[in-house]
Design a protein around this motif. Structure first.
Motif, PDB file in Angstrom:
ATOM      1  N   VAL A   1      11.803 -27.853  20.085  1.00 25.15           N
ATOM      2  CA  VAL A   1      10.984 -26.719  19.659  1.00 25.15           C
ATOM      3  C   VAL A   1      11.801 -25.454  19.809  1.00 25.15           C
ATOM      4  O   VAL A   1      12.420 -25.236  20.843  1.00 25.15           O
ATOM      5  N   PRO A   2      11.862 -24.595  18.775  1.00 26.37           N
ATOM      6  CA  PRO A   2      12.684 -23.390  18.857  1.00 26.37           C
ATOM      7  C   PRO A   2      12.206 -22.455  19.945  1.00 26.37           C
ATOM      8  O   PRO A   2      11.005 -22.265  20.134  1.00 26.37           O
ATOM      9  N   GLY A   3      13.140 -21.872  20.666  1.00 30.94           N
ATOM     10  CA  GLY A   3      12.803 -20.880  21.674  1.00 30.94           C
ATOM     11  C   GLY A   3      13.291 -19.520  21.236  1.00 30.94           C
ATOM     12  O   GLY A   3      13.931 -19.382  20.209  1.00 30.94           O
ATOM     13  N   ARG A   4      12.997 -18.502  22.011  1.00 31.64           N
ATOM     14  CA  ARG A   4      13.478 -17.158  21.673  1.00 31.64           C
ATOM     15  C   ARG A   4      14.983 -17.121  21.890  1.00 31.64           C
ATOM     16  O   ARG A   4      15.473 -17.451  22.966  1.00 31.64           O
TER      17      ARG A   4
ATOM     18  N   LYS B   1       6.386 -31.847  13.433  1.00 35.96           N
ATOM     19  CA  LYS B   1       7.813 -32.037  13.693  1.00 35.96           C
ATOM     20  C   LYS B   1       8.658 -31.391  12.590  1.00 35.96           C
ATOM     21  O   LYS B   1       9.668 -30.737  12.870  1.00 35.96           O
ATOM     22  N   THR B   2       8.234 -31.556  11.343  1.00 36.76           N
ATOM     23  CA  THR B   2       8.967 -30.967  10.223  1.00 36.76           C
ATOM     24  C   THR B   2       8.940 -29.450  10.300  1.00 36.76           C
ATOM     25  O   THR B   2       9.948 -28.772  10.055  1.00 36.76           O
ATOM     26  N   ILE B   3       7.798 -28.892  10.671  1.00 28.70           N
ATOM     27  CA  ILE B   3       7.675 -27.441  10.816  1.00 28.70           C
ATOM     28  C   ILE B   3       8.557 -26.935  11.953  1.00 28.70           C
ATOM     29  O   ILE B   3       9.263 -25.928  11.819  1.00 28.70           O
ATOM     30  N   TYR B   4       8.539 -27.643  13.097  1.00 31.82           N
ATOM     31  CA  TYR B   4       9.381 -27.235  14.223  1.00 31.82           C
ATOM     32  C   TYR B   4      10.850 -27.203  13.793  1.00 31.82           C
ATOM     33  O   TYR B   4      11.598 -26.287  14.139  1.00 31.82           O
ATOM     34  N   GLU B   5      11.267 -28.237  13.069  1.00 32.07           N
ATOM     35  CA  GLU B   5      12.664 -28.332  12.676  1.00 32.07           C
ATOM     36  C   GLU B   5      13.038 -27.232  11.684  1.00 32.07           C
ATOM     37  O   GLU B   5      14.162 -26.712  11.727  1.00 32.07           O
ATOM     38  N   ALA B   6      12.124 -26.876  10.791  1.00 33.64           N
ATOM     39  CA  ALA B   6      12.388 -25.772   9.859  1.00 33.64           C
ATOM     40  C   ALA B   6      12.619 -24.474  10.633  1.00 33.64           C
ATOM     41  O   ALA B   6      13.549 -23.707  10.349  1.00 33.64           O
ATOM     42  N   MET B   7      11.776 -24.230  11.634  1.00 37.15           N
ATOM     43  CA  MET B   7      11.947 -23.029  12.451  1.00 37.15           C
ATOM     44  C   MET B   7      13.270 -23.062  13.198  1.00 37.15           C
ATOM     45  O   MET B   7      13.978 -22.051  13.275  1.00 37.15           O
ATOM     46  N   LYS B   8      13.594 -24.218  13.753  1.00 42.03           N
ATOM     47  CA  LYS B   8      14.845 -24.335  14.507  1.00 42.03           C
ATOM     48  C   LYS B   8      16.044 -24.063  13.611  1.00 42.03           C
ATOM     49  O   LYS B   8      17.007 -23.392  14.022  1.00 42.03           O
TER      50      LYS B   8
ATOM     51  N   GLU C   1      27.299 -12.973  17.443  1.00 35.77           N
ATOM     52  CA  GLU C   1      26.728 -14.316  17.559  1.00 35.77           C
ATOM     53  C   GLU C   1      26.028 -14.716  16.278  1.00 35.77           C
ATOM     54  O   GLU C   1      25.214 -14.005  15.747  1.00 35.77           O
ATOM     55  N   GLU C   2      26.369 -15.892  15.761  1.00 35.41           N
ATOM     56  CA  GLU C   2      25.687 -16.408  14.581  1.00 35.41           C
ATOM     57  C   GLU C   2      25.109 -17.794  14.822  1.00 35.41           C
ATOM     58  O   GLU C   2      24.317 -18.285  14.047  1.00 35.41           O
ATOM     59  N   GLY C   3      25.525 -18.428  15.889  1.00 35.59           N
ATOM     60  CA  GLY C   3      25.049 -19.780  16.143  1.00 35.59           C
ATOM     61  C   GLY C   3      23.716 -19.785  16.848  1.00 35.59           C
ATOM     62  O   GLY C   3      23.207 -18.761  17.260  1.00 35.59           O
ATOM     63  N   CYS C   4      23.168 -20.974  17.008  1.00 34.32           N
ATOM     64  CA  CYS C   4      21.875 -21.134  17.675  1.00 34.32           C
ATOM     65  C   CYS C   4      22.128 -21.514  19.123  1.00 34.32           C
ATOM     66  O   CYS C   4      23.007 -22.310  19.416  1.00 34.32           O
ATOM     67  N   GLY C   5      21.386 -20.935  20.023  1.00 33.30           N
ATOM     68  CA  GLY C   5      21.545 -21.253  21.429  1.00 33.30           C
ATOM     69  C   GLY C   5      21.199 -22.696  21.712  1.00 33.30           C
ATOM     70  O   GLY C   5      20.081 -23.115  21.511  1.00 33.30           O
ATOM     71  N   GLY C   6      22.177 -23.472  22.136  1.00 30.43           N
ATOM     72  CA  GLY C   6      21.926 -24.881  22.411  1.00 30.43           C
ATOM     73  C   GLY C   6      22.052 -25.710  21.156  1.00 30.43           C
ATOM     74  O   GLY C   6      21.729 -25.279  20.070  1.00 30.43           O
ATOM     75  N   GLY C   7      22.541 -26.941  21.295  1.00 31.94           N
ATOM     76  CA  GLY C   7      22.681 -27.816  20.133  1.00 31.94           C
ATOM     77  C   GLY C   7      21.361 -28.451  19.775  1.00 31.94           C
ATOM     78  O   GLY C   7      20.486 -28.627  20.595  1.00 31.94           O
ATOM     79  N   VAL C   8      21.230 -28.796  18.507  1.00 36.71           N
ATOM     80  CA  VAL C   8      20.032 -29.488  18.061  1.00 36.71           C
ATOM     81  C   VAL C   8      20.403 -30.399  16.920  1.00 36.71           C
ATOM     82  O   VAL C   8      21.130 -30.024  16.020  1.00 36.71           O
TER      83      VAL C   8
END
Length: 217
Positions: A178-181, A136-143, A188-195
């Protein structure tokens, strides 16, 4: 800075001692990275202490692995630090090592361009970490890295998306994004979708004595 370098030196030397008495010190560095000042010290280009911490993700001590992943996650929270993080390609590879499973999931195209250690792991296969907290920590770092164009390009250039693809094919810990492509749009600088990703949250954070006061917008 000198005191942090001395502390990390002692932390590294502890690996060689019976019982690794300073193994839990990794949580101190994780906590330190909650604030931008502390994260900036870990990501200072002159010493780049984060890289020394991240080597523990190639080890087997659970506290060291969690501390390293947590430090990476908290440093990644600060998007202004994505550029120095992205200048060290081994960080992305180390972050992914514990997510690599069967070698059958990766073909030659997937492995081409990967950092050597990660490509070798994908070629022979590995065992996905059994620690839901670590994953979970790794997923969040990637996100968190996908919040900036620099971070997204970093994950793309280091060929991390094939690993993420296989992560998405498995069931992640409940409630984990989980981060997606993410494709870059004009400006664009933001991330697609909120998290919602906090610096530290849940039972693991309580055990490590960390607060969970920050969330992404």
């Amino acid at each position: 800075m000198c005191s942090q370098i001395m502390l990390i030196n002692e932390y590294e030397n502890s690996r060689k001692l019976i019982g690794d008495p300073l193994a839990s010190l990794g949580f101190f560095f994780e906590n330190m990275a909650q604030e931008v000042q502390g994260a900036s010290i870990l990501c200072n280009e002159e010493d780049f202490l984060l890289a020394r911490l991240m080597k523990d993700l190639a080890g087997a001590h659970p506290d060291r692995m969690l501390g390293a992943a947590g430090a990476m996650k908290n440093c990644s929270f600060h998007s202004e630090l994505h550029a120095p993080i992205a200048s060290h390609r081994d960080l992305a590879a180390l972050l992914c090592l514990n997510l690599v499973g069967s070698s059958e999931a990766f073909d030659d195209d997937d492995r081409e361009g990967m950092q050597t250690g990660l490509a070798a792991k994908c070629r022979v296969g590995g065992k996905v970490s059994e620690s839901g907290e670590l994953r979970k920590t790794i997923y969040e770092a990637m996100k968190l890295l996908t919040r900036s164009r620099v971070g997204r390009n970093y994950l793309r250039q280091e060929k991390i998306y094939p690993v993420i693809r296989e992560v998405r094919a498995r069931r992640p810990p409940r409630g984990t994004a989980v981060p997606g492509r993410v494709r870059n749009g004009p400006g664009e600088e933001g991330c697609g979708g909120g998290v919602g990703v906090s610096h530290a949250s849940g039972a693991g954070a309580a055990r490590r004595g960390l607060s969970a006061g920050f969330r992404l917008p």
